[in-house]
Design a protein around this motif. Sequence first.
Motif, PDB file in Angstrom:
ATOM      1  N   LEU B 220       0.818  -1.208   0.000  1.00  0.00           N
ATOM      2  CA  LEU B 220       0.000   0.000   0.000  1.00  0.00           C
ATOM      3  C   LEU B 220       0.857   1.265   0.000  1.00  0.00           C
ATOM      4  CD1 LEU B 220      -2.702  -1.299   2.459  1.00  0.00           C
ATOM      5  CD2 LEU B 220      -3.055  -0.721   0.058  1.00  0.00           C
ATOM      6  N   VAL B 221       1.952   1.243   0.767  1.00  0.00           N
ATOM      7  CA  VAL B 221       2.827   2.418   0.805  1.00  0.00           C
ATOM      8  C   VAL B 221       3.418   2.676  -0.582  1.00  0.00           C
ATOM      9  CG1 VAL B 221       5.013   3.305   1.678  1.00  0.00           C
ATOM     10  CG2 VAL B 221       3.360   2.304   3.253  1.00  0.00           C
ATOM     11  N   VAL B 222       3.890   1.616  -1.242  1.00  0.00           N
ATOM     12  CA  VAL B 222       4.463   1.802  -2.577  1.00  0.00           C
ATOM     13  C   VAL B 222       3.386   2.244  -3.563  1.00  0.00           C
ATOM     14  CG1 VAL B 222       5.619   0.654  -4.503  1.00  0.00           C
ATOM     15  CG2 VAL B 222       6.345   0.183  -2.170  1.00  0.00           C
ATOM     16  N   PHE B 223       2.192   1.681  -3.423  1.00  0.00           N
ATOM     17  CA  PHE B 223       1.084   2.093  -4.296  1.00  0.00           C
ATOM     18  C   PHE B 223       0.817   3.586  -4.137  1.00  0.00           C
ATOM     19  CE2 PHE B 223      -3.556   2.770  -4.763  1.00  0.00           C
ATOM     20  CZ  PHE B 223      -3.701   2.444  -6.095  1.00  0.00           C
ATOM     21  N   ILE B 224       0.770   4.049  -2.884  1.00  0.00           N
ATOM     22  CA  ILE B 224       0.537   5.477  -2.624  1.00  0.00           C
ATOM     23  C   ILE B 224       1.659   6.317  -3.240  1.00  0.00           C
ATOM     24  CG2 ILE B 224       0.490   7.233  -0.793  1.00  0.00           C
ATOM     25  CD1 ILE B 224      -0.941   5.167   0.978  1.00  0.00           C
ATOM     26  N   GLU B 225       2.904   5.875  -3.051  1.00  0.00           N
ATOM     27  CA  GLU B 225       4.037   6.643  -3.566  1.00  0.00           C
ATOM     28  C   GLU B 225       4.061   6.646  -5.099  1.00  0.00           C
ATOM     29  OE1 GLU B 225       7.585   7.189  -2.055  1.00  0.00           O
ATOM     30  OE2 GLU B 225       7.008   7.099   0.043  1.00  0.00           O
ATOM     31  N   SER B 226       3.699   5.516  -5.684  1.00  0.00           N
ATOM     32  CA  SER B 226       3.694   5.434  -7.134  1.00  0.00           C
ATOM     33  C   SER B 226       2.631   6.364  -7.719  1.00  0.00           C
ATOM     34  CB  SER B 226       3.439   3.992  -7.568  1.00  0.00           C
ATOM     35  OG  SER B 226       3.041   3.954  -8.918  1.00  0.00           O
ATOM     36  N   LEU B 227       1.439   6.360  -7.113  1.00  0.00           N
ATOM     37  CA  LEU B 227       0.375   7.255  -7.577  1.00  0.00           C
ATOM     38  C   LEU B 227       0.817   8.712  -7.479  1.00  0.00           C
ATOM     39  CD1 LEU B 227      -3.140   6.276  -6.203  1.00  0.00           C
ATOM     40  CD2 LEU B 227      -2.361   6.320  -8.563  1.00  0.00           C
ATOM     41  N   ALA B 228       1.509   9.021  -6.396  1.00  0.00           N
ATOM     42  CA  ALA B 228       1.898  10.402  -6.132  1.00  0.00           C
ATOM     43  C   ALA B 228       3.121  10.814  -6.933  1.00  0.00           C
ATOM     44  CB  ALA B 228       2.171  10.589  -4.638  1.00  0.00           C
ATOM     45  N   ASP B 229       3.810   9.844  -7.504  1.00  0.00           N
ATOM     46  CA  ASP B 229       5.064  10.135  -8.196  1.00  0.00           C
ATOM     47  C   ASP B 229       4.808  11.092  -9.357  1.00  0.00           C
ATOM     48  OD1 ASP B 229       7.700  10.052  -8.902  1.00  0.00           O
ATOM     49  OD2 ASP B 229       7.493   8.245 -10.121  1.00  0.00           O
ATOM     50  N   PHE B 230       5.690  12.065  -9.456  1.00  0.00           N
ATOM     51  CA  PHE B 230       5.510  13.075 -10.484  1.00  0.00           C
ATOM     52  C   PHE B 230       6.704  13.115 -11.441  1.00  0.00           C
ATOM     53  CE2 PHE B 230       6.516  17.458 -11.750  1.00  0.00           C
ATOM     54  CZ  PHE B 230       5.422  17.735 -12.554  1.00  0.00           C
ATOM     55  N   GLY B 231       7.909  13.058 -10.904  1.00  0.00           N
ATOM     56  CA  GLY B 231       9.125  13.202 -11.714  1.00  0.00           C
ATOM     57  C   GLY B 231       9.278  12.118 -12.765  1.00  0.00           C
ATOM     58  N   ASN B 232       9.133  10.863 -12.356  1.00  0.00           N
ATOM     59  CA  ASN B 232       9.314   9.767 -13.310  1.00  0.00           C
ATOM     60  C   ASN B 232       8.313   9.827 -14.459  1.00  0.00           C
ATOM     61  OD1 ASN B 232      11.622   8.338 -12.230  1.00  0.00           O
ATOM     62  ND2 ASN B 232      10.309   7.808 -10.495  1.00  0.00           N
ATOM     63  N   PRO B 233       6.999   9.968 -14.181  1.00  0.00           N
ATOM     64  CA  PRO B 233       6.073  10.047 -15.313  1.00  0.00           C
ATOM     65  C   PRO B 233       6.313  11.280 -16.186  1.00  0.00           C
ATOM     66  CG  PRO B 233       4.874  10.152 -13.221  1.00  0.00           C
ATOM     67  CD  PRO B 233       6.287   9.833 -12.903  1.00  0.00           C
ATOM     68  N   LEU B 234       6.716  12.399 -15.554  1.00  0.00           N
ATOM     69  CA  LEU B 234       6.959  13.583 -16.377  1.00  0.00           C
ATOM     70  C   LEU B 234       8.075  13.321 -17.386  1.00  0.00           C
ATOM     71  CD1 LEU B 234       6.180  16.659 -16.668  1.00  0.00           C
ATOM     72  CD2 LEU B 234       8.275  17.116 -15.388  1.00  0.00           C
ATOM     73  N   LEU B 235       9.121  12.595 -16.921  1.00  0.00           N
ATOM     74  CA  LEU B 235      10.278  12.365 -17.779  1.00  0.00           C
ATOM     75  C   LEU B 235      10.080  11.191 -18.721  1.00  0.00           C
ATOM     76  CD1 LEU B 235      13.258  12.908 -15.303  1.00  0.00           C
ATOM     77  CD2 LEU B 235      12.238  14.524 -16.902  1.00  0.00           C
TER      78      LEU B 235
END
Lengths: 361, 566
Positions: B220-235
């Motif tokens: 769940l923690v990784v799921f939350i962090e992945s959803l919130a991730d911004f830098g990787n999807p932007l790049l």
Amino acid sequence: MSAPALLIDRLTKVFADPAGAAVVAVDDVTLAVAAGEFVSLLGPSGCGKTTLLRIVAGFETPTAGEVVIAGERVTELPPNRRDTAMVFQSYALFPHLDVFENVAFGLRVRGVAAPSLGARVAEALALVGLTGLERRSPDQLSGGQQQRVALARAVVTRPRLLLLDEPLSNLDAKLREQMRVELRRIQRELGITAVYVTHDQVEAMTLADRIVVMNRGRVQQVAPPAELYARPATPFVAEFVGKVNLLEGRVTVADGDRWRVALAGLEAVVPARGPVPPDGRVGVVVRPETVHLRRDGPLRGVVRRTTYLGSQVEYEVEVGDLRLQAIGQSPLEEGIFAEGERVGVTIGFDVAHVVPLDGVG
Amino acid sequence: MIAHGAAPGHPARPRGAWRRLAADPAVLAAALAIQVLLLVFIVWPLVRVVVVSLTPGGLWSTAAYAEQLRSWYIQRAVVNSLLVGVLTAGVSVVLGFAYAYTLVRTAVPLRRLLHLLAILPIVSPPFVSSIAIILLFGRGGIITSGVLGLQDFNIYGFKGLLLAQVMTFAPVAYLILRGVLEGIDPTLEDAALNLGAGRLTVFRRVLLPLATPGIASAFLVVFIESLADFGNPLLLAGSAFPILSVQAYLQITGMFNLPAGAALSVLLLAPSIAAFLIYRAIVGRRRYVTITGKPGRSSLKATSPLTTGLLFATTALMAGLVVLFYAVIAAGALARTWGVDNRPSLDALRYVLSVGGETIRDTLTIAVTATPVSGLLGMVVAFLVVRRRFPGRGVLEMTSLLNFALPGTVVGIGYILAFNQRPLLLTGTMLILVACFVFRYVPVGIQSGIAVLRQIDPAIEEAAQNLGASSALTFRRVTLPLVRPAFFSALVFAFVRAMTAISAAVFLVSANWNLMTVQILSEVGSGRYNAAAAYSMVLLAIVVAAIAAIGLLLRRGYSPVQGRFL
């Protein structure tokens, strides 16, 4: 004669300590345990007794030597194929399983199926007096109850050996006493061979048929409790088992089964033991309860300390250059000597025991 | 019936609590002040996001949501975000578990080094994996075009993003699962072996059931962090693979459509909050702990030599990948023009230290300001929650934790919506960045503080008060020194996060106050990979130096294991 239930044959275990230096935890230990016997491994912490037990269970691999269970060499066998049920010091109950499933665990992995499984678990729980608590989770149990579950879990599979690693050390004094009695009853009832590790000499004395005293990885003496107490083989055993006055002296006359020994300022006649050492130096083991204080007597002493314990009184008494521990029984009848009081002292040299002094200090 | 507490001289409990508070104004004042701060900096921005998303054009309506969800592109973004979140979490948990199991339950060599290599991505900006992936597999990548000679290989999109996120978040799963495995007494495995269970049975019937709550938390923690991730999807996501956090950002900064951006961030918020609530339910439930006695010795015999070998190989492979990623970034920082002219040169570093000097100074100033405030606040809140009774105690703990489940995008948008008018006009200032970092990362300090305090006998503090110390003095002279390890690890965490944060900060930077992470993204956006790599190396050097300094101060290695997450 059939093979012993457990044979430990010239076993040695060398560990590397964190700094990388070799530490000999178990040093050339040989021991045979007969079927149905209750043997206790007794010694101070770090003496190698737990390591020895873990080698028998298969958790440690010995550096040298063999472990033979009921005639079968098991030295290389993994722990799960040894059939040596262990009661751990921390009990190691499975926290995610209830009491029933904890006890059933060993049966399930052996493929025991439904009707027989339930009956055997019930039988084991009845044996330890926990019938009715099957669905409790381990953390809803008291320390004593957890202990019983651990015991039931270990004996339910009818293992070839029951190994116990200081199982009572987490219980309070009263419960410990009660569990001692029960442990012995259960072991007798099942006729199971048991090896019991403890550092508590009272526990070893009350439980075991034979006690193995260990120190620094080596076996000091193997003997039934009474013999261990009356005739310790070494000064270490004498001091570790029970209270003791260990008096250093020199044999002056060796006359058959009696030796005359010169102690500090007085002379004693004690039972002989083996050949007289070349330099004549021996230790004389005098148990405090064989030192008696009276109003008068040939030997005069001064009471230096009095500790009142209710059923008895512990004294420290000075006789010449000797300081002796003594025990006064039944102070209600015999009275109490005050500190500083002059008393007559009788020392039970006729029941004393001589030990060799090498290795002292 | 007369309650004990109602007897004369023994006032009933509630009144007693108030009376005690009145007698101890420091506690009352601190509790009140903190509640107000949490309200302003956590709850209010969140309220603003929801309100703005529901009032496009000034009227209450769900039009902003309807409009976004009608778009095929946004529908894809929702599906993509959830899909990547679930897959990243799944893969990260499997790899993290294998890694943690190898390091905790077997005696393989190099465990210390393997642990440090797993920590490295956690103390890096969350998008360095993406930069490494672009340098390795991108159009001028040394593997794709250099080694393999591929001309039309495209790393952008699903596979590149998944790889980048797994490299970024598998270490997080590792740290959590390491804590979980260390918390399971290995004697239990010995006991199962002793009862005749084979190794597979021991794993399946004993270790796995005990680790399941921890595994679920890590997921769940990784799921939350992945959803919130911004830098990787932007790049790395590319325009053919839309991701929600990036779309929300583009609506705000590209189209200046605040309601649309707010609506998208609420869409992002919903699954995060759901995951967070499940997480709390799991963690809050009675946990399995060692029941009695001292932790036993373990034989480490529950793993066969063959399995150990396989695990070690897997672990070494993953660690090798980390080394490769960081090596290529170092190479990129020291190359003339990546993919074109790979001869060594110090131009990129020189550029970063001259042109980027001010950004580096800004970043450091903000981090150094936010860190002690966050650390101290965390300890005060932990102390109040554990040791004092006051109204709103539960709310205090919950609010401070909640902020951690909010995706950075939501927080960033919330901050620009909440603090763009008087009296709370903060946009464009340093304060908005500091406040954002303080309140975003204080929960970690609170949690590790709470964990440590719960293990400290309250009698120690009572003794101080009994000897005449006030509440404040007791806190300063007794409590704080006792929670020192938790305090320092909270400091390290706050500093690392303030240095490496991006998803909320990207909304809050200004011409006056810029951050290195934002600058790195913009360098990548302009195709200046060498500069991006050089910035990353400088940033990493600062972070590692700071950790080493604090570690030295504390005279023990920084162990982010303790209380890293909630």
